[in-house]
Design an enzyme around this catalytic site. Structure first.
Site, PDB file in Angstrom:
ATOM      1  N   HIS A  87       0.831  -1.199   0.000  1.00  0.00           N
ATOM      2  CA  HIS A  87       0.000   0.000   0.000  1.00  0.00           C
ATOM      3  C   HIS A  87       0.871   1.256   0.000  1.00  0.00           C
ATOM      4  CE1 HIS A  87       0.892   0.871   4.221  1.00  0.00           C
ATOM      5  NE2 HIS A  87       0.735  -0.425   4.450  1.00  0.00           N
ATOM      6  N   GLU A 135      -1.605  -7.253   6.773  1.00  0.00           N
ATOM      7  CA  GLU A 135      -0.255  -7.409   7.281  1.00  0.00           C
ATOM      8  C   GLU A 135      -0.310  -8.042   8.672  1.00  0.00           C
ATOM      9  OE1 GLU A 135       1.483  -3.298   8.606  1.00  0.00           O
ATOM     10  OE2 GLU A 135       0.314  -3.000   6.786  1.00  0.00           O
TER      11      GLU A 135
END
Length: 126
Positions: free
Chosen positions: A9, A82
């Site tokens: 990201h 994550e």
């Protein structure tokens, strides 16, 4: 054979501040949106059939920006998040070093648990 492209990201304010994010959900900042637009430009001529993303805002927004020129939907999958950093979430890297000098997290996921979760999702996607 499937080809899988992986992208992280774009930047959030927490990235800039060097805060642990884990499963916290800060949005992209303007730099992060620009990074996503740059990636979209780099991938403009790369054909792909699907875009998968973590369900967290920063990852999902990055994926949407990349997917938009290709006209494909973004499929959110929480297994692509994550690592869950537990009580480290929101702390500055320096604060973690002070509070946890041995580097051990008291909670959250282990690296092995994280790898098993993400690799399972990637195998299924492939």
């Amino acid at each position: 054979m499937a080809t899988i492209l992986l992208a992280r990201h774009g930047e959030t304010d927490w990235n800039r501040e060097r805060r642990w994010q884990g499963w916290a959900d800060p949005p992209l900042n303007e730099t992060g949106r620009e990074q996503a637009r740059t990636l979209a430009g780099q991938l403009r001529d790369t054909p792909f059939d699907a875009v998968y993303s973590s369900d967290l805002r920063r990852a999902h927004e990055t994926a949407q920006i990349v997917a938009e020129p290709h006209g494909v939907p973004v499929i959110a999958d929480e297994r692509l998040r994550e690592i869950d950093v537990g009580s480290w979430s929101g702390l500055l890297h320096t604060e973690v070093e002070e509070r946890f000098p041995d580097g051990a997290r008291p909670d959250g996921e282990t690296s092995d648990q994280h790898a098993e979760r993400v690799l399972g999702a990637v195998r299924e996607i492939a």
